[in-house]
Design a protein around this motif. Sequence first.
Motif, PDB file in Angstrom:
ATOM      1  N   ASP A 171      22.551  43.126  33.026  1.00 50.25           N
ATOM      2  CA  ASP A 171      21.733  42.026  32.513  1.00 50.25           C
ATOM      3  C   ASP A 171      20.549  41.711  33.422  1.00 50.25           C
ATOM      4  O   ASP A 171      20.551  42.007  34.611  1.00 50.25           O
ATOM      5  CB  ASP A 171      22.580  40.756  32.370  1.00 50.25           C
ATOM      6  CG  ASP A 171      23.713  40.924  31.363  1.00 50.25           C
ATOM      7  OD1 ASP A 171      23.507  41.575  30.319  1.00 50.25           O
ATOM      8  OD2 ASP A 171      24.815  40.407  31.634  1.00 50.25           O
ATOM      9  N   LYS A 230      19.915  40.708  27.532  1.00 46.62           N
ATOM     10  CA  LYS A 230      20.798  41.855  27.342  1.00 46.62           C
ATOM     11  C   LYS A 230      19.942  42.996  26.787  1.00 46.62           C
ATOM     12  O   LYS A 230      19.555  42.972  25.618  1.00 46.62           O
ATOM     13  CB  LYS A 230      21.932  41.506  26.389  1.00 46.62           C
ATOM     14  CG  LYS A 230      22.839  40.437  26.953  1.00 46.62           C
ATOM     15  CD  LYS A 230      24.007  40.153  26.042  1.00 46.62           C
ATOM     16  CE  LYS A 230      24.918  39.155  26.725  1.00 46.62           C
ATOM     17  NZ  LYS A 230      26.196  39.033  26.070  1.00 46.62           N
ATOM     18  N   GLY A 249      15.203  43.713  24.259  1.00 45.61           N
ATOM     19  CA  GLY A 249      16.528  43.126  24.315  1.00 45.61           C
ATOM     20  C   GLY A 249      16.596  41.782  23.638  1.00 45.61           C
ATOM     21  O   GLY A 249      15.675  41.361  22.942  1.00 45.61           O
ATOM     22  N   ARG A 261      19.601  34.886  29.963  1.00 44.21           N
ATOM     23  CA  ARG A 261      20.210  36.189  30.238  1.00 44.21           C
ATOM     24  C   ARG A 261      19.617  37.133  29.194  1.00 44.21           C
ATOM     25  O   ARG A 261      19.697  36.877  27.988  1.00 44.21           O
ATOM     26  CB  ARG A 261      21.718  36.153  30.078  1.00 44.21           C
ATOM     27  CG  ARG A 261      22.359  37.549  30.215  1.00 44.21           C
ATOM     28  CD  ARG A 261      23.782  37.638  29.684  1.00 44.21           C
ATOM     29  NE  ARG A 261      24.529  36.405  29.745  1.00 44.21           N
ATOM     30  CZ  ARG A 261      25.478  36.138  30.648  1.00 44.21           C
ATOM     31  NH1 ARG A 261      25.785  37.033  31.560  1.00 44.21           N
ATOM     32  NH2 ARG A 261      26.116  34.993  30.619  1.00 44.21           N
TER      33      ARG A 261
END
Length: 158
Positions: free
Chosen positions: A39, A128, A79, A126
């Motif tokens: 991450d 991903k 992402g 975050r």
Amino acid sequence: MSGAEIEEMLGRIGYGHLACARNNQPYVVPIHYVYEKPDIFVYTTEGLKTEIIDENPQICLQLEELVDDTDWQSVVINGEAERLVDREKKEDVLKKVLSRNPTLTPAISIRWVNDWIRENKEVIFRIKPTTMTGRSAVKVRISAAVVQPGVVRRSQIL
């Protein structure tokens, strides 16, 4: 670039450009991040980018390292961004961001409460990654030696 080269650059650089979009209108801002495989964590404050990401979490992060026009590397990561809400995780990431970039300290500690500027509200996302690609053009120096009895000639090719 190989996957290992992309990850090495991602771990080393620590800043890039974050792109998000609302109503087919792109918005790009410079940001600092921390990479903890797999991450990426982004520290920011509430504003237009957080509004856009809350509506559409699909993002693109671009980072680069430029020496000159013939010696550069660039990584593009697509992402999904997720706003962290867990207080302990946010504090953990914030410590990592500050250890990586202590110059954020004044921005983190400012709390304006007058009519001119609103209070900073910290946000940590975050990211991903779904895809990571990298390109590079690295200048290579090649040295060669020509040896003849009693004479040594060296040449360097860029």
